[in-house]
Scaffold this motif. Structure first.
Motif, PDB file in Angstrom:
ATOM      1  N   SER A 515       0.789  -1.087   0.134  1.00 18.55           N
ATOM      2  CA  SER A 515       0.008  -0.036   0.030  1.00 18.55           C
ATOM      3  C   SER A 515       0.837   1.152  -0.149  1.00 18.55           C
ATOM      4  O   SER A 515       0.593   2.069  -0.780  1.00 18.55           O
ATOM      5  N   GLU A 519       0.573   3.814  -3.077  1.00 13.74           N
ATOM      6  CA  GLU A 519      -0.224   5.074  -2.713  1.00 13.74           C
ATOM      7  C   GLU A 519      -0.063   6.313  -3.797  1.00 13.74           C
ATOM      8  O   GLU A 519      -1.029   6.823  -4.291  1.00 13.74           O
ATOM      9  N   ARG A 551      -7.516   0.197   2.148  1.00 12.72           N
ATOM     10  CA  ARG A 551      -6.947  -1.057   1.308  1.00 12.72           C
ATOM     11  C   ARG A 551      -7.798  -1.427   0.098  1.00 12.72           C
ATOM     12  O   ARG A 551      -7.528  -1.435  -0.893  1.00 12.72           O
TER      13      ARG A 551
END
Length: 585
Positions: A515, A519, A551
């Motif tokens: 993640s 991003e 998520r």
């Protein structure tokens, strides 16, 4: 008293007809109490073969218990080569016994019939037009696992085999997926002999009624009309007349929700079952089901009579049978659209005059609740609903060809075992093909015959350019094995390879994202694509769980990025529609 008298008559009939002591079967020697063991059956057939040039005992591939699958061939000319038999214009009947060894009526019936065909001059004339191939005992592992207990609801014999094979598979669920060595060896036999008619012998479970034998024929809505019409209009009436003349009461298989007087339905013989598998190749197929509660000698006699009646019909209609099958195979090679799944047609109901025992209820001594029983002293005839037809719920138009990557070798093995004609790419090539994506998949929670079957899903079709490689297979849909080919390769088919978990590797995503790394790229995607951003914001408004999960939001964008693998959920068999010439051998 009535049943005892019938039993005595049956045994006397056997003893009069089969008077030569040295050729009596274990069943006859026991006066109808015993069924032949595996070793007794094979040794008996081998001895019979030594006495007659018309009998051959062959060995095909192994079974799961390690013993070879035998085939007994009865041919008047003494030939055991199916091609030579066909060249001589004879029809071929294939009989499969003891797929469930606790249901051995066909084992003993076929032993006696084989002897009678070569020793009785009148019966021997049936071999002028027909050759017979008999699998004496198909489930050898189950036959060796012998006791008197597993068939709780059955009247005799005194000992018998078990339903599961050496790997505890029910072989009558394995014809299309071919998990077992038994099924592989059966496929070798079936494809070598390509029978005109196939009979698989069984004993019933379920309701009680007077008929000693029931039958399941090839489901008319699942085969070409040339086969369906011939069977319904000519073959079945002749068989029913033969059984009636022989005083063997027979009716259609009693497939009912509750009791027969509420109606019965035709059995949907999917390709997992023997008759459904055979139907894919336009073979006229039957499952005989002798009634479990009738004395074993009566069940054996009725099975014998049914097979004998089939031989008479085949001998008398040899040319017509061949013409119907040839017409069907020629037609399915050209056929464009195929049914893949069916459901019972409740709007198309016929009436069947059924001979029944009165079904009633009384208090259970075990539970105290009401329990069902059948009063055998009160039989009657009644017109009941007969749900004889099925309607298609899924259909597909065939492509010009299927392309199967060599990586999918388990599927290719089975296509090869079933003699599907395939060509091989001789060089690497990129082709525009139709692909399926599997969406909204629901699978079974419990194992069924070694598999967690895929039950519900949606298909999303796309056109893509895919790289194929030298060695990949191209299968053109201009062959008479199309029904088999389409049924195993189209995922929506009820017994497709996909449903049996052949291609589950594509269902698992192989690459993901971190993640904190993704991003920045996700934010850039939203800045640069206004349409994507609008859809993203709309989903947050409509889906509270999505709106609260960072998520999930990143994954939504990842799935729309170039990083997401195209092979995830992409069905790995490809439909080719072009007319280009391919580099093939």
């Amino acid at each position: 008293m009535k049943q005892t008298l019938l039993l005595c008559i049956t045994l006397v009939s056997f003893s009069l007809l089969f008077g030569q002591q040295e050729w009596q079967t274990p069943f006859e020697k026991s006066k109808g109490k015993a069924t032949a063991t595996y070793s007794e059956a094979i040794a008996w057939y081998q001895q019979l073969a030594q006495s007659s040039e018309q009998i051959s005992v062959l060995e095909y591939g192994l079974t799961d218990v390690g013993k070879a699958l035998n085939l007994v061939v009865i041919s008047k000319d003494g030939f055991s080569d199916p091609q030579e038999i066909r060249r001589r214009g004879k029809r071929i009947l294939l009989i499969n016994n003891a797929i469930h060894p606790g249901e051995p009526c066909g084992v003993d019936a076929c032993m006696m019939l084989a002897r009678d065909l070569v020793q009785d001059s009148e019966k021997n004339q049936l071999l002028d037009k027909v050759a017979i191939a008999i699998i004496p005992i198909y489930n050898i592992g189950g036959a060796l696992n012998r006791d008197p207990y597993s068939r709780t609801n059955q009247e005799g014999p005194e000992s018998y085999g078990f339903r599961g094979n050496a790997r505890n598979y029910d072989l009558n669920r394995d014809f299309i997926k071919t998990d077992t060595r038994n099924a592989k060896s059966f496929t070798e036999i079936f494809q070598a002999w390509l029978p005109d008619v196939f009979i698989d012998t069984h004993t019933t479970n379920g309701a009680d009624y007077p008929a000693v034998l029931t039958y399941i024929e090839t489901q008319p809505d699942k085969v070409h009309p040339a086969i369906a019409h011939f069977m319904q209009e000519q073959m079945l009436p002749a068989l029913e007349a033969h059984m009636q003349a022989d005083s063997k009461e027979m009716c259609r298989y009693v497939y009912s929700r509750n009791t027969p007087d509420e109606g019965i339905a035709a059995f949907l013989d999917l390709p997992r079952y023997s008759s459904g598998y055979a139907a894919l190749f336009q073979t006229m197929s039957f499952i005989t089901e002798a009634h479990m509660l009738k004395p074993f000698p009566e069940r054996v006699a009725a099975t014998y009579s049914f097979i004998e009646g089939m031989l008479h019909f085949m001998a008398q209609n040899a040319v017509a049978i061949g013409e119907a099958i040839d017409k069907a195979r020629e037609a399915v090679a050209k056929q464009q659209d195929f049914d893949l799944a069916w459901t019972i047609d409740t709007d198309n109901v016929e009436t069947l005059n059924f001979h029944a025992y009165t079904a009633a209820y009384k208090k259970s001594e075990v539970s105290g609740a009401e329990r069902l029983y059948y009063d055998q002293e009160k039989d009657y005839y009644k017109d009941i609903p007969w749900f004889a037809h099925y309607k298609a719920t899924e259909q597909v138009s065939k492509p010009r060809a299927y392309i199967v990557p060599q990586a999918q070798w388990p599927a290719l093995e089975r296509l090869n075992w079933n003699q599907v004609k395939m060509y091989t790419l001789t060089e690497d090539i990129v082709l525009e093909v139709e692909v399926y994506y599997i969406r909204e998949l629901e699978s079974s929670k419990q194992s069924y015959e070694g598999h967690f079957m895929h039950q519900k899903f949606k298909l999303e079709a796309q056109t893509q350019e895919i790289a194929f490689y030298a060695g990949d297979k191209v299968i053109f849909t201009n062959q008479w094995r199309n029904p088999y080919l389409v049924h195993v390769l189209e995922p929506k088919a009820q017994d497709a390879f996909f449903r049996w978990n052949f291609f589950d590797g594509v269902l698992m995503q192989k690459e993901y994202f971190s993640s904190y790394v993704f991003e920045d790229e996700a934010a850039q995607m939203l800045r640069e694509d206004a349409e994507l951003k609008a859809a993203f914001e709309q989903k947050k408004k409509e889906d509270a769980a999505f709106a609260e999960s960072p998520r999930a939001q990143l994954n939504y964008l990842y799935l729309r990025s170039p990083h997401y693998e195209k092979t995830h959920q992409r069905y790995p068999i490809f439909r080719w529609h072009q007319t280009d010439t391919l580099p093939l051998k």
